[in-house]
Write an enzyme that holds these catalytic residues in place. Structure first.
Site, PDB file in Angstrom:
ATOM      1  N   SER A   1       4.452  15.650  -2.630  1.00 44.37           N
ATOM      2  CA  SER A   1       3.214  15.379  -1.888  1.00 44.37           C
ATOM      3  C   SER A   1       2.740  13.939  -2.118  1.00 44.37           C
ATOM      4  O   SER A   1       2.269  13.285  -1.183  1.00 44.37           O
ATOM      5  CB  SER A   1       2.118  16.385  -2.247  1.00 44.37           C
ATOM      6  OG  SER A   1       1.794  16.308  -3.617  1.00 44.37           O
ATOM      7  N   ASN A   2       2.865  13.430  -3.335  1.00 45.17           N
ATOM      8  CA  ASN A   2       2.489  12.037  -3.584  1.00 45.17           C
ATOM      9  C   ASN A   2       3.425  11.084  -2.853  1.00 45.17           C
ATOM     10  O   ASN A   2       2.989  10.072  -2.313  1.00 45.17           O
ATOM     11  CB  ASN A   2       2.495  11.725  -5.087  1.00 45.17           C
ATOM     12  CG  ASN A   2       1.116  11.789  -5.697  1.00 45.17           C
ATOM     13  OD1 ASN A   2       0.160  11.259  -5.151  1.00 45.17           O
ATOM     14  ND2 ASN A   2       1.012  12.451  -6.836  1.00 45.17           N
TER      15      ASN A   2
ATOM     16  N   LEU B   1      10.183  14.185 -13.543  1.00 44.35           N
ATOM     17  CA  LEU B   1       9.983  14.738 -14.876  1.00 44.35           C
ATOM     18  C   LEU B   1      10.974  14.285 -15.942  1.00 44.35           C
ATOM     19  O   LEU B   1      10.819  14.627 -17.105  1.00 44.35           O
ATOM     20  CB  LEU B   1       9.991  16.271 -14.796  1.00 44.35           C
ATOM     21  CG  LEU B   1       8.929  16.874 -13.867  1.00 44.35           C
ATOM     22  CD1 LEU B   1       9.024  18.388 -13.864  1.00 44.35           C
ATOM     23  CD2 LEU B   1       7.531  16.419 -14.268  1.00 44.35           C
TER      24      LEU B   1
ATOM     25  N   LEU C   1      13.010  11.573 -18.407  1.00 44.26           N
ATOM     26  CA  LEU C   1      12.869  10.276 -19.063  1.00 44.26           C
ATOM     27  C   LEU C   1      13.801   9.279 -18.376  1.00 44.26           C
ATOM     28  O   LEU C   1      14.952   9.588 -18.084  1.00 44.26           O
ATOM     29  CB  LEU C   1      13.224  10.405 -20.546  1.00 44.26           C
ATOM     30  CG  LEU C   1      12.962   9.179 -21.413  1.00 44.26           C
ATOM     31  CD1 LEU C   1      11.469   8.885 -21.488  1.00 44.26           C
ATOM     32  CD2 LEU C   1      13.523   9.411 -22.812  1.00 44.26           C
ATOM     33  N   ILE C   2      13.303   8.088 -18.112  1.00 48.29           N
ATOM     34  CA  ILE C   2      14.102   7.069 -17.438  1.00 48.29           C
ATOM     35  C   ILE C   2      15.072   6.449 -18.451  1.00 48.29           C
ATOM     36  O   ILE C   2      14.644   5.996 -19.522  1.00 48.29           O
ATOM     37  CB  ILE C   2      13.200   5.977 -16.819  1.00 48.29           C
ATOM     38  CG1 ILE C   2      12.177   6.609 -15.868  1.00 48.29           C
ATOM     39  CG2 ILE C   2      14.030   4.924 -16.100  1.00 48.29           C
ATOM     40  CD1 ILE C   2      12.753   7.403 -14.721  1.00 48.29           C
TER      41      ILE C   2
ATOM     42  N   ASN D   1       4.622   4.720 -12.911  1.00 43.72           N
ATOM     43  CA  ASN D   1       4.428   6.167 -12.924  1.00 43.72           C
ATOM     44  C   ASN D   1       2.935   6.465 -12.815  1.00 43.72           C
ATOM     45  O   ASN D   1       2.101   5.658 -13.206  1.00 43.72           O
ATOM     46  CB  ASN D   1       4.967   6.758 -14.238  1.00 43.72           C
ATOM     47  CG  ASN D   1       4.843   8.266 -14.283  1.00 43.72           C
ATOM     48  OD1 ASN D   1       5.184   8.962 -13.345  1.00 43.72           O
ATOM     49  ND2 ASN D   1       4.340   8.783 -15.395  1.00 43.72           N
TER      50      ASN D   1
ATOM     51  N   HIS E   1       0.281   9.378 -14.071  1.00 42.23           N
ATOM     52  CA  HIS E   1       0.130  10.503 -15.002  1.00 42.23           C
ATOM     53  C   HIS E   1      -1.227  11.153 -14.749  1.00 42.23           C
ATOM     54  O   HIS E   1      -2.237  10.441 -14.650  1.00 42.23           O
ATOM     55  CB  HIS E   1       0.236  10.010 -16.447  1.00 42.23           C
ATOM     56  CG  HIS E   1       0.263  11.112 -17.435  1.00 42.23           C
ATOM     57  ND1 HIS E   1       1.382  11.895 -17.648  1.00 42.23           N
ATOM     58  CD2 HIS E   1      -0.695  11.588 -18.259  1.00 42.23           C
ATOM     59  CE1 HIS E   1       1.097  12.799 -18.569  1.00 42.23           C
ATOM     60  NE2 HIS E   1      -0.151  12.641 -18.957  1.00 42.23           N
TER      61      HIS E   1
ATOM     62  N   ASP F   1       5.346   8.180 -21.068  1.00 41.81           N
ATOM     63  CA  ASP F   1       3.917   7.862 -20.951  1.00 41.81           C
ATOM     64  C   ASP F   1       3.397   6.821 -21.934  1.00 41.81           C
ATOM     65  O   ASP F   1       2.232   6.855 -22.311  1.00 41.81           O
ATOM     66  CB  ASP F   1       3.079   9.150 -21.081  1.00 41.81           C
ATOM     67  CG  ASP F   1       3.479  10.196 -20.069  1.00 41.81           C
ATOM     68  OD1 ASP F   1       3.810   9.824 -18.922  1.00 41.81           O
ATOM     69  OD2 ASP F   1       3.470  11.394 -20.407  1.00 41.81           O
TER      70      ASP F   1
ATOM     71  N   GLU G   1      -5.209  10.801  -7.176  1.00 40.27           N
ATOM     72  CA  GLU G   1      -3.840  10.318  -6.982  1.00 40.27           C
ATOM     73  C   GLU G   1      -3.631   9.841  -5.551  1.00 40.27           C
ATOM     74  O   GLU G   1      -3.117   8.733  -5.329  1.00 40.27           O
ATOM     75  CB  GLU G   1      -2.828  11.435  -7.285  1.00 40.27           C
ATOM     76  CG  GLU G   1      -2.731  11.797  -8.743  1.00 40.27           C
ATOM     77  CD  GLU G   1      -1.836  12.994  -8.993  1.00 40.27           C
ATOM     78  OE1 GLU G   1      -1.396  13.146 -10.142  1.00 40.27           O
ATOM     79  OE2 GLU G   1      -1.558  13.774  -8.048  1.00 40.27           O
TER      80      GLU G   1
END
Length: 190
Positions: free
Chosen positions: A13-14, A85, A87-88, A102, A104, A145, A174
């Site tokens: 949706s974002n 979701l 980790l990069i 990102n 959050h 984060d 958001e």
């Protein structure tokens, strides 16, 4: 033309909201969606929006340069995580230093880190009887984060709010703020 790659793991949706924002404001932006979940609704959203989407596996993401190669071929200016979701990996972080952002759904550093996403955050905020919550837009580094904060927007929590009400307030923030911050970052580059 700016090129934005949007990573999503869920409904998207974002991601859709960002695309619609730039289309509405007639900004010359090309999008590419990437997902680690072939069953996620973001695939349908991409199709509906006429945007290419690439599905990838954990191994392709963490143990190969496939994603970096795709992004370089796309000539990516900015990577936007929108409900992604995983980790990069370091190879992506180092190749796109200060080019990965990102959003959050909490005011970091509170309620951040591995496993803190979606409804879990809103339930924790509710259970801890916080008087406010909000969103944090930040650069991505090699830890969950912990990247440098770009923007934080807060919203009050009423005593009658439920976790679902809190989540709705966060989605509103958001949808309003993430596209504008992205636009601002792109204009700083040009």
């Amino acid at each position: 033309m700016n090129k934005i790659a949007i990573f999503a793991s869920g409904s998207g949706s974002n991601a859709e909201n960002i695309v619609k924002y730039f289309n509405k404001h007639q900004k010359d932006v090309d999008f590419l969606f990437l997902t680690n979940n072939s069953k996620a609704f973001v695939n349908e959203r991409a199709h509906k929006l006429g945007i290419d989407i690439i599905n990838f596996t954990k191994e392709e993401f963490t143990k190969t340069s496939k994603i970096v190669n795709i992004l370089q071929e796309f000539d990516c200016d900015l990577i936007v995580l929108a409900g992604f979701l995983w980790l990069i990996p370091d190879n992506l972080v180092s190749t796109y230093k200060n080019k990965i952002i990102n959003i959050h759904p909490a005011l970091l550093p509170k309620y951040g880190g591995k496993g803190m996403y979606g409804a879990k955050i809103h339930e924790a905020v509710y259970n801890n009887k916080e008087s406010e919550t909000g969103i944090t837009i930040h650069y991505v580094d090699s830890n969950y984060d912990e990247g440098k904060i770009i923007s934080q927007i807060s919203v009050g929590i009423d005593k009658n709010d439920t976790p679902a009400n809190i989540e709705a307030k966060i989605h509103e923030l958001e949808y309003l703020h993430y596209p504008m911050v992205i636009e601002e970052l792109l204009s700083e580059e040009n």
